[in-house]
Design an enzyme around this catalytic site. Structure first.
Site, PDB file in Angstrom:
ATOM      1  N   CYS A   1      11.106  29.321 -13.311  1.00  0.00           N
ATOM      2  CA  CYS A   1      11.021  28.773 -11.949  1.00  0.00           C
ATOM      3  C   CYS A   1      11.480  27.322 -12.033  1.00  0.00           C
ATOM      4  O   CYS A   1      10.678  26.391 -11.936  1.00  0.00           O
ATOM      5  CB  CYS A   1       9.600  28.857 -11.414  1.00  0.00           C
ATOM      6  SG  CYS A   1       8.894  30.515 -11.375  1.00  0.00           S
TER       7      CYS A   1
ATOM      8  N   ALA B   1      13.627  25.017 -10.397  1.00  0.00           N
ATOM      9  CA  ALA B   1      13.827  23.947  -9.401  1.00  0.00           C
ATOM     10  C   ALA B   1      12.586  23.048  -9.297  1.00  0.00           C
ATOM     11  O   ALA B   1      11.467  23.545  -9.372  1.00  0.00           O
ATOM     12  CB  ALA B   1      14.140  24.572  -8.044  1.00  0.00           C
TER      13      ALA B   1
ATOM     14  N   GLY C   1      14.346  21.188 -11.413  1.00  0.00           N
ATOM     15  CA  GLY C   1      15.132  21.115 -12.634  1.00  0.00           C
ATOM     16  C   GLY C   1      14.703  20.091 -13.665  1.00  0.00           C
ATOM     17  O   GLY C   1      15.268  20.043 -14.768  1.00  0.00           O
ATOM     18  N   GLY C   2      13.719  19.275 -13.347  1.00  0.00           N
ATOM     19  CA  GLY C   2      13.312  18.208 -14.256  1.00  0.00           C
ATOM     20  C   GLY C   2      12.968  18.673 -15.657  1.00  0.00           C
ATOM     21  O   GLY C   2      13.368  18.052 -16.658  1.00  0.00           O
TER      22      GLY C   2
ATOM     23  N   ASP D   1      16.053  30.299 -10.423  1.00  0.00           N
ATOM     24  CA  ASP D   1      15.286  30.064  -9.202  1.00  0.00           C
ATOM     25  C   ASP D   1      15.695  31.100  -8.172  1.00  0.00           C
ATOM     26  O   ASP D   1      16.770  31.705  -8.288  1.00  0.00           O
ATOM     27  CB  ASP D   1      15.505  28.646  -8.656  1.00  0.00           C
ATOM     28  CG  ASP D   1      14.389  28.233  -7.698  1.00  0.00           C
ATOM     29  OD1 ASP D   1      13.339  27.782  -8.179  1.00  0.00           O
ATOM     30  OD2 ASP D   1      14.568  28.393  -6.474  1.00  0.00           O
TER      31      ASP D   1
ATOM     32  N   CYS E   1       1.023  22.617 -11.092  1.00  0.00           N
ATOM     33  CA  CYS E   1       0.679  21.260 -10.654  1.00  0.00           C
ATOM     34  C   CYS E   1      -0.524  21.331  -9.711  1.00  0.00           C
ATOM     35  O   CYS E   1      -0.557  20.676  -8.675  1.00  0.00           O
ATOM     36  CB  CYS E   1       1.871  20.562 -10.001  1.00  0.00           C
ATOM     37  SG  CYS E   1       2.533  21.397  -8.549  1.00  0.00           S
TER      38      CYS E   1
END
Length: 449
Positions: free
Chosen positions: A266, A268, A270-271, A290, A386
Site C-alpha cells: 500500500c 502511496a 511513496g515515502g 496502490d 498510523c
C-alpha cells in the site's frame, strides 16, 4: 471593506472551515488551495492557518463554550453561524495577539457579509458576554466523568478518549491528547543518493530554513520556518522529501539491503518506498503498489525528482488481488487505518463517524495475510499503521503469529523509548512522548514455506 481589494483573512478561514465541515474537504488541501488562489502573503497565511487549524483542533471545546452562553441548543444553530462563533471565541480565548474588539467586531462583519443579519446580533451578544465574564468557561467535572472532562478539554470525542484510557492508561492518554493542539514539527528525509545531512542543512540555511539532525535518525532532519517546501531549490533538486520520523523508523525496521526485492503493498504516497531505495543504494527492485492510478503517478513523479530508478509502480488491490507476485526479501504492509496517530496533522479526522469501526481490523488482517504469501524464507514482513488502536495494531499482529506458524516474531530495536508494554516485535509510538506521529510497527521473519 477589505483594503485595496485584499482578501479578508477571517473570511478565507471561514470559507475553508465551511468547506471542511459541509463538503468534507481535507483541511490541508482546502487551506493550501485558498492561500494559493488568493496569493496570500506569509503573515496573513500564518494567521489564516492558525484560525483554521485552531478551530478544527478545538471544535468540541468551542461548541461546549457556545452551549454555556447560548439559549438556543447547539443543534439548532445553523452551520455558518456556528463557524463564525467558533472563529470569534477561538480568537477571544486562545489567541493572545488578537484584540477583543477585533475578535467581536470582525465576527459580526463576517456574519453580515454572508447575509446572516439575523444571526449577527446573536453572535455579537455571545461574544460580548464572553468578554465581560470573569470566568470565561468551566470544564466538566473531572471526578464525575474523567473521560468527558478530557474530551472537552482537549477536543477529542469521548469514545476515542475511552479507547485510549482503556488501552494505554491515564498518563499516555493525557500526553497524546495534549499533543493534539498546535502544529506538529515537520521532519524531512535526507536523500542520501544526492547529498549528506550536513550539506543539506547548510543549503537549507542559505534558503532561510532552520534544520537540525534528528537525535533518533542521522538521515532525518527537523525543519523550522519552512514556508512553502515546494519553493525550495533543495526540494526541487530532490535532496529531501517530507516524511515523519515514525515512517522513517518503519523502513529502518524493514531494513532493506542493496539488490533486495521489496514489495510495498500500500505504497502511496511513496515515502517508505523512497527511503527503502536509499537503504538499497538504488540497487535492486521495489514494487510499489496502490489501488489508485493518480497516486501511482505521484510516486513516479517524486521518484524522478529524487533520482530513484529501482521503483516499479503498478495498480493492485492489496485486499483482493490474487495475481501472483515474486517472492521478496522484504514485504511492507502499511495498511489503511483509522488515522488516530495523525490527529494533529489532520484534525478533522477525529470527528468522523464510525472511526472505530469493527470492519477495519478485519480488512487490515486480510491485507496482512495476503501479503505474507510473498515473503521469501528468511525474509522480513512489516505490518504498520498510523493509528493508536490495539484492535488495528497489537491484536492483528498477535493473531497473525498465532495463525501463521511459518513466521516468527522479529525483535525491534529502533533507538526510541518504549512507553507501552508489548511484545518486543511490536512498537507503539506516541505523539507527546516520542518525537513522532502516533504509529505502530510490528516485525516478522519467515522461517519456512
Amino acid at each position: 471593506m477589505d483594503n485595496n481589494n485584499k482578501p479578508n483573512p477571517r473570511n478565507l478561514a471561514f470559507k475553508v472551515l465551511l468547506a471542511v465541515e459541509r463538503d468534507g474537504a481535507y483541511s490541508a488541501i482546502a487551506l493550501n488551495n485558498a492561500l494559493k488562489e488568493n496569493k496570500i502573503d506569509k503573515r496573513d497565511s500564518a494567521f489564516i492557518s492558525s484560525l483554521v487549524y485552531g478551530v478544527l483542533e478545538r471544535k468540541l471545546t468551542l461548541d461546549y463554550i457556545i452551549s454555556q452562553y447560548s439559549k438556543i441548543p447547539l443543534k439548532k444553530i445553523e452551520l455558518q453561524t456556528k463557524i463564525i462563533l467558533r472563529l470569534g471565541i477561538f480568537q477571544l480565548l486562545f489567541m493572545d495577539k488578537v484584540p477583543e474588539s477585533a475578535a467581536v467586531n470582525e465576527s459580526v462583519k463576517l456574519a453580515k457579509k454572508h447575509k446572516l443579519q439575523k444571526s449577527s446580533g446573536f453572535i455579537n451578544g455571545i461574544l460580548r458576554s464572553i468578554t465581560r465574564a470573569e470566568v470565561k468557561y468551566t470544564l466538566p467535572d473531572k471526578v464525575k466523568d474523567y473521560a468527558y472532562y478530557l474530551s472537552i478539554k482537549y477536543s477529542c470525542p469521548k469514545d476515542i478518549v475511552n479507547l485510549w484510557l482503556d488501552s494505554y492508561g491515564k498518563e499516555i492518554t493525557e500526553s497524546v491528547l495534549s499533543s493534539l493542539s498546535g502544529r506538529p514539527s515537520i521532519t524531512a528525509r535526507v536523500n542520501t543518493l544526492k547529498t549528506t545531512p550536513e550539506k543539506l542543512i547548510d543549503e537549507l540555511k542559505a534558503e532561510g530554513v532552520e534544520a537540525e539532525i534528528s537525535p533518533v535518525d542521522e538521515n532525518a532532519v527537523v525543519l523550522n520556518n519552512t514556508g512553502s517546501i515546494e519553493r525550495l531549490e533543495s526540494y526541487k533538486n530532490g535532496k529531501l522529501y517530507i516524511q515523519d520520523l515514525a515512517s522513517q523508523l518503519c523502513v529502518k525496521a524493514l531494513s532493506p539491503k542493496p539488490r533486495d526485492i521489496v514489495i510495498d503493498v500500500c505504497s502511496a504516497p511513496g515515502g517508505k518506498s523512497f527511503t527503502s531505495a536509499q537503504y538499497m543504494k538504488d540497487k535492486g527492485k521495489i514494487f510499489a503498489f496502490d489501488i489508485h492510478p493518480h497516486k501511482l503517478k505521484l510516486i513516479e513523479k517524486t521518484a524522478a525528482r529524487l533520482g530513484i530508478s529501482c521503483i516499479v509502480t503498478d495498480i493492485r488491490d492489496a485486499e483482493n488481488d490474487t495475481k501472483e507476485l515474486p517472492l521478496a526479501d522484504r514485504v511492507l504492509c502499511d495498511v489503511p487505518c483509522s488515522g488516530l496517530g495523525i490527529l494533529s496533522r489532520k484534525p478533522e479526522i477525529r470527528y468522523k463517524d464510525n472511526l472505530l469501526s469493527d470492519k477495519l481490523p478485519a480488512l487490515q488482517y486480510k491485507i496482512l495475510c495476503n501479503s505474507s504469501r510473498y515473503v521469501a524464507v528468511g525474509g522480513v514482513l512489516i505490518y504498520s499503521t498510523c493509528t493508536l488502536n490495539p484492535a488495528e495494531n497489537n491484536e492483528n499482529a498477535l493473531r497473525f503469529l498465532k495463525e501463521h506458524t511459518d513466521f516468527e516474531p522479529l525483535s525491534l530495536d529502533l533507538g526510541v523509548k518504549r512507553y507501552f508494554s508489548e511484545n518486543d516485535n511490536m512498537l507503539t509510538l506516541f505523539p507527546g512522548l516520542n518525537p513522532t506521529d502516533g504509529f505502530f510497527i510490528s516485525a516478522f521473519r519467515r522461517v519456512k514455506l
